[in-house]
Design a protein around this motif. Structure first.
Motif, PDB file in Angstrom:
ATOM      1  N   SER A   4       0.827  -1.195   0.000  1.00  0.00           N
ATOM      2  CA  SER A   4       0.000   0.000   0.000  1.00  0.00           C
ATOM      3  C   SER A   4       0.867   1.253   0.000  1.00  0.00           C
ATOM      4  O   SER A   4       1.934   1.281   0.600  1.00  0.00           O
ATOM      5  CB  SER A   4      -0.898   0.010   1.246  1.00  0.00           C
ATOM      6  OG  SER A   4      -1.552   1.238   1.385  1.00  0.00           O
ATOM      7  N   GLU A   5       0.385   2.278  -0.693  1.00  0.00           N
ATOM      8  CA  GLU A   5       1.032   3.579  -0.600  1.00  0.00           C
ATOM      9  C   GLU A   5       0.419   4.286   0.594  1.00  0.00           C
ATOM     10  O   GLU A   5      -0.565   5.014   0.467  1.00  0.00           O
ATOM     11  CB  GLU A   5       0.796   4.393  -1.872  1.00  0.00           C
ATOM     12  CG  GLU A   5       1.638   3.952  -3.029  1.00  0.00           C
ATOM     13  CD  GLU A   5       1.582   4.937  -4.182  1.00  0.00           C
ATOM     14  OE1 GLU A   5       1.220   6.116  -3.984  1.00  0.00           O
ATOM     15  OE2 GLU A   5       1.903   4.516  -5.292  1.00  0.00           O
ATOM     16  N   CYS A   6       0.958   4.001   1.760  1.00  0.00           N
ATOM     17  CA  CYS A   6       0.398   4.545   2.994  1.00  0.00           C
ATOM     18  C   CYS A   6       0.678   6.036   3.087  1.00  0.00           C
ATOM     19  O   CYS A   6       1.793   6.488   2.873  1.00  0.00           O
ATOM     20  CB  CYS A   6       0.993   3.846   4.206  1.00  0.00           C
ATOM     21  SG  CYS A   6       0.559   2.120   4.329  1.00  0.00           S
ATOM     22  N   ARG A   7      -0.347   6.738   3.402  1.00  0.00           N
ATOM     23  CA  ARG A   7      -0.223   8.160   3.680  1.00  0.00           C
ATOM     24  C   ARG A   7      -1.446   8.541   4.490  1.00  0.00           C
ATOM     25  O   ARG A   7      -2.452   7.827   4.477  1.00  0.00           O
ATOM     26  CB  ARG A   7      -0.110   8.987   2.406  1.00  0.00           C
ATOM     27  CG  ARG A   7      -1.259   8.854   1.434  1.00  0.00           C
ATOM     28  CD  ARG A   7      -0.958   9.662   0.212  1.00  0.00           C
ATOM     29  NE  ARG A   7      -2.029   9.554  -0.756  1.00  0.00           N
ATOM     30  CZ  ARG A   7      -2.057  10.185  -1.885  1.00  0.00           C
ATOM     31  NH1 ARG A   7      -1.085  10.980  -2.212  1.00  0.00           N
ATOM     32  NH2 ARG A   7      -3.059  10.039  -2.729  1.00  0.00           N
ATOM     33  N   PHE A  15     -11.893  13.377  -3.982  1.00  0.00           N
ATOM     34  CA  PHE A  15     -12.509  12.300  -4.739  1.00  0.00           C
ATOM     35  C   PHE A  15     -11.411  11.379  -5.254  1.00  0.00           C
ATOM     36  O   PHE A  15     -10.405  11.852  -5.764  1.00  0.00           O
ATOM     37  CB  PHE A  15     -13.335  12.849  -5.902  1.00  0.00           C
ATOM     38  CG  PHE A  15     -14.491  13.680  -5.440  1.00  0.00           C
ATOM     39  CD1 PHE A  15     -15.696  13.080  -5.098  1.00  0.00           C
ATOM     40  CD2 PHE A  15     -14.381  15.047  -5.328  1.00  0.00           C
ATOM     41  CE1 PHE A  15     -16.765  13.837  -4.657  1.00  0.00           C
ATOM     42  CE2 PHE A  15     -15.450  15.815  -4.886  1.00  0.00           C
ATOM     43  CZ  PHE A  15     -16.642  15.203  -4.555  1.00  0.00           C
ATOM     44  N   LEU A  16     -11.626  10.074  -5.121  1.00  0.00           N
ATOM     45  CA  LEU A  16     -10.629   9.090  -5.522  1.00  0.00           C
ATOM     46  C   LEU A  16     -11.126   8.311  -6.726  1.00  0.00           C
ATOM     47  O   LEU A  16     -12.280   7.882  -6.752  1.00  0.00           O
ATOM     48  CB  LEU A  16     -10.371   8.103  -4.384  1.00  0.00           C
ATOM     49  CG  LEU A  16      -9.664   8.624  -3.138  1.00  0.00           C
ATOM     50  CD1 LEU A  16     -10.591   9.469  -2.300  1.00  0.00           C
ATOM     51  CD2 LEU A  16      -9.146   7.474  -2.325  1.00  0.00           C
ATOM     52  N   ASN A  17     -10.248   8.125  -7.702  1.00  0.00           N
ATOM     53  CA  ASN A  17     -10.591   7.270  -8.839  1.00  0.00           C
ATOM     54  C   ASN A  17     -10.115   5.851  -8.532  1.00  0.00           C
ATOM     55  O   ASN A  17      -9.512   5.597  -7.480  1.00  0.00           O
ATOM     56  CB  ASN A  17     -10.003   7.814 -10.141  1.00  0.00           C
ATOM     57  CG  ASN A  17      -8.494   7.886 -10.116  1.00  0.00           C
ATOM     58  OD1 ASN A  17      -7.823   7.248  -9.316  1.00  0.00           O
ATOM     59  ND2 ASN A  17      -7.949   8.681 -11.018  1.00  0.00           N
ATOM     60  N   SER A  18     -10.373   4.928  -9.422  1.00  0.00           N
ATOM     61  CA  SER A  18     -10.036   3.529  -9.151  1.00  0.00           C
ATOM     62  C   SER A  18      -8.530   3.324  -8.989  1.00  0.00           C
ATOM     63  O   SER A  18      -8.102   2.498  -8.185  1.00  0.00           O
ATOM     64  CB  SER A  18     -10.592   2.615 -10.238  1.00  0.00           C
ATOM     65  OG  SER A  18     -10.041   2.933 -11.493  1.00  0.00           O
ATOM     66  N   ALA A  19      -7.720   4.080  -9.722  1.00  0.00           N
ATOM     67  CA  ALA A  19      -6.266   3.941  -9.599  1.00  0.00           C
ATOM     68  C   ALA A  19      -5.789   4.376  -8.212  1.00  0.00           C
ATOM     69  O   ALA A  19      -4.939   3.709  -7.607  1.00  0.00           O
ATOM     70  CB  ALA A  19      -5.569   4.759 -10.683  1.00  0.00           C
ATOM     71  N   THR A  20      -6.352   5.449  -7.692  1.00  0.00           N
ATOM     72  CA  THR A  20      -5.975   5.922  -6.361  1.00  0.00           C
ATOM     73  C   THR A  20      -6.447   4.953  -5.290  1.00  0.00           C
ATOM     74  O   THR A  20      -5.707   4.641  -4.355  1.00  0.00           O
ATOM     75  CB  THR A  20      -6.547   7.332  -6.106  1.00  0.00           C
ATOM     76  OG1 THR A  20      -6.100   8.206  -7.133  1.00  0.00           O
ATOM     77  CG2 THR A  20      -6.093   7.860  -4.758  1.00  0.00           C
ATOM     78  N   ALA A  22      -6.857   1.777  -5.626  1.00  0.00           N
ATOM     79  CA  ALA A  22      -5.970   0.615  -5.720  1.00  0.00           C
ATOM     80  C   ALA A  22      -4.638   0.882  -5.033  1.00  0.00           C
ATOM     81  O   ALA A  22      -4.131   0.027  -4.293  1.00  0.00           O
ATOM     82  CB  ALA A  22      -5.759   0.235  -7.180  1.00  0.00           C
ATOM     83  N   LYS A  23      -4.056   2.055  -5.250  1.00  0.00           N
ATOM     84  CA  LYS A  23      -2.772   2.395  -4.631  1.00  0.00           C
ATOM     85  C   LYS A  23      -2.882   2.431  -3.112  1.00  0.00           C
ATOM     86  O   LYS A  23      -2.026   1.901  -2.411  1.00  0.00           O
ATOM     87  CB  LYS A  23      -2.269   3.746  -5.148  1.00  0.00           C
ATOM     88  CG  LYS A  23      -1.739   3.708  -6.545  1.00  0.00           C
ATOM     89  CD  LYS A  23      -1.268   5.079  -6.974  1.00  0.00           C
ATOM     90  CE  LYS A  23      -0.830   5.066  -8.422  1.00  0.00           C
ATOM     91  NZ  LYS A  23      -0.430   6.406  -8.870  1.00  0.00           N
TER      92      LYS A  23
END
Length: 69
Positions: A4-7, A15-20, A22-23
């Motif tokens: 995971s790209e933890c932050r 708003f998050l798209n599917s790529a975000t 997933a990350k």
């Protein structure tokens, strides 16, 4: 599973798209896309684009992890 790209959730866009999605979850882009098509997953459709509000995403994570985030 990818890492995971933890932050902090505060750093996520409104708003998050599917790529975000997933990350953040550490899954493949196709898994993020599939998640956005689940019937119980709240998405906003803007033409051909699908996004999920950050607050709804955080709530969904809490519900599916037993409140542990």
């Amino acid at each position: 599973m990818k890492e995971s790209e933890c932050r902090p959730y505060d750093d996520l866009p409104l708003f998050l798209n599917s790529a975000t999605v997933a990350k953040v979850l550490g899954v493949s882009p196709s898994s993020g896309y599939e998640l956005m098509h689940q019937p119980d997953y709240l998405v906003l459709r803007l033409g051909h684009c699908m996004v999920v509000p950050k607050e709804q995403f955080v709530q969904w994570v809490k519900e599916h992890t037993g409140g542990v985030i």
